[in-house]
Design a protein around this motif. Structure first.
Motif, PDB file in Angstrom:
ATOM      1  N   SER A 113       0.830  -1.207   0.000  1.00 12.28           N
ATOM      2  CA  SER A 113       0.000   0.000   0.000  1.00 12.28           C
ATOM      3  C   SER A 113       0.865   1.257   0.000  1.00 12.28           C
ATOM      4  O   SER A 113       0.482   2.291  -0.562  1.00 12.28           O
ATOM      5  N   ALA A 114       2.031   1.195   0.645  1.00 14.49           N
ATOM      6  CA  ALA A 114       2.948   2.330   0.630  1.00 14.49           C
ATOM      7  C   ALA A 114       3.416   2.624  -0.787  1.00 14.49           C
ATOM      8  O   ALA A 114       3.573   3.795  -1.173  1.00 14.49           O
ATOM      9  N   ASP A 115       3.626   1.579  -1.579  1.00 11.31           N
ATOM     10  CA  ASP A 115       4.014   1.762  -2.979  1.00 11.31           C
ATOM     11  C   ASP A 115       2.890   2.423  -3.766  1.00 11.31           C
ATOM     12  O   ASP A 115       3.132   3.303  -4.608  1.00 11.31           O
ATOM     13  N   LEU A 124       7.592   6.246  10.364  1.00  9.22           N
ATOM     14  CA  LEU A 124       6.239   6.747  10.566  1.00  9.22           C
ATOM     15  C   LEU A 124       5.863   7.677   9.419  1.00  9.22           C
ATOM     16  O   LEU A 124       6.617   8.577   9.076  1.00  9.22           O
ATOM     17  N   LEU A 125       4.698   7.442   8.829  1.00  8.58           N
ATOM     18  CA  LEU A 125       4.219   8.298   7.746  1.00  8.58           C
ATOM     19  C   LEU A 125       3.797   9.639   8.338  1.00  8.58           C
ATOM     20  O   LEU A 125       2.843   9.721   9.110  1.00  8.58           O
ATOM     21  N   PRO A 127       4.968  14.483  -2.729  1.00  5.97           N
ATOM     22  CA  PRO A 127       6.019  13.850  -1.926  1.00  5.97           C
ATOM     23  C   PRO A 127       5.486  13.343  -0.586  1.00  5.97           C
ATOM     24  O   PRO A 127       4.573  13.927  -0.002  1.00  5.97           O
ATOM     25  N   LEU A 128       6.061  12.249  -0.138  1.00  5.48           N
ATOM     26  CA  LEU A 128       5.742  11.686   1.167  1.00  5.48           C
ATOM     27  C   LEU A 128       6.881  12.017   2.128  1.00  5.48           C
ATOM     28  O   LEU A 128       8.021  12.194   1.714  1.00  5.48           O
ATOM     29  N   ARG A 129       6.530  12.094   3.395  1.00  3.31           N
ATOM     30  CA  ARG A 129       7.559  12.349   4.421  1.00  3.31           C
ATOM     31  C   ARG A 129       7.418  11.325   5.534  1.00  3.31           C
ATOM     32  O   ARG A 129       6.326  11.116   6.055  1.00  3.31           O
ATOM     33  N   SER A 177       1.724  14.244   0.099  1.00  6.01           N
ATOM     34  CA  SER A 177       1.729  15.408  -0.801  1.00  6.01           C
ATOM     35  C   SER A 177       2.254  16.646  -0.077  1.00  6.01           C
ATOM     36  O   SER A 177       1.781  17.768  -0.298  1.00  6.01           O
ATOM     37  N   GLY A 178       3.216  16.427   0.809  1.00  4.23           N
ATOM     38  CA  GLY A 178       3.840  17.519   1.518  1.00  4.23           C
ATOM     39  C   GLY A 178       3.041  18.093   2.673  1.00  4.23           C
ATOM     40  O   GLY A 178       3.449  19.089   3.281  1.00  4.23           O
TER      41      GLY A 178
END
Length: 229
Positions: A135-137, A153-154, A145-147, A158-159
């Motif tokens: 699911s992360a993919d 930890l997500l 972008p993801l951080r 999208s910033g």
């Protein structure tokens, strides 16, 4: 006379202990984080795995909602229905891949970190990923972008948000003008240590000062009664 003085002291002590911000300090309302949801039909279900380990099937939908909540029982669901047919209507199946709908709900201004507002542009879409992808993919294919933090930890999709990561939120914390990975425990929410936590627990200076004043009054009353005796 002594009895009246003691009664007055008890009333003062009760008033001090009832003062806001003393014995009943604000308790944590929950955590500000991205919750993770999955669906193979028409309803959302809180994920039993984090997005890094969940492997959705072709034709399913993953959902993410940013909000403040204590646990899965009161976590806010994505407000968009999990409709795979709408998200992936123009995306044909291909050998060796799978299609996963992704719904990203940035939440409300009331849940936003101080000084930030939720993005107005949706980040949902249809991810085409390898058949063994997670699911992360799928999320990375749709909403960069993801951080992440050092504990994986997500923190942002999208910033959003620009700062913070699963931080604890106190009930008395101020909210922005307007008026939910996966958990600090496991599954549907991304856990991790907070950045700049403020628990707000423990007695305040006002409480100690008030109790000291009551004790001083009691000592004075006792001394006067001894002198008159």
């Amino acid at each position: 006379m002594i009895r009246r003085r003691l009664t007055a002291l008890l009333l003062v002590l009760g008033a001090v202990l009832a003062m806001p911000g003393t014995a009943g300090q604000a308790h944590a309302a929950g955590y500000r984080y991205w919750s993770f949801w999955q669906s193979g039909g028409a309803a959302w279900a809180y994920a039993t795995q984090g997005p890094a380990t969940a492997r959705p099937a072709d034709g399913t939908v993953d959902g993410y909602r940013f909000s403040v909540s204590a646990d899965s029982q009161d976590s806010a669901k994505p407000r968009t229905a999990p409709s795979f047919s709408e998200l992936c209507a123009d995306t044909p199946a291909k050998p060796g891949t799978k299609r996963v709908g992704v719904v990203v709900d940035f939440g409300t201004g009331a849940d936003a970190p101080s000084g930030e507002r939720p993005p107005s542009t949706p980040a949902s879409g249809c991810a085409v990923i390898p058949s063994d992808a997670t699911s992360a993919d799928a999320l990375a294919a749709v909403a960069k972008p993801l951080r992440y933090n050092s504990d994986a930890l997500l923190c942002a999709i999208s910033g959003y948000p620009r700062t913070g990561c699963g931080e604890q939120v106190s009930a008395g914390d101020p909210a922005p003008a307007e008026s939910g990975t996966s958990s600090p425990s496991a599954a549907g929410r991304s856990t991790g240590a907070s950045e700049g936590d403020a628990s707000g627990e423990g007695p305040s200076v006002g409480l100690f000062a008030g109790v000291a004043a009551v004790l001083a009054l009691g000592g004075a009353a006792f001394w006067q009664s001894r002198r008159r005796g």
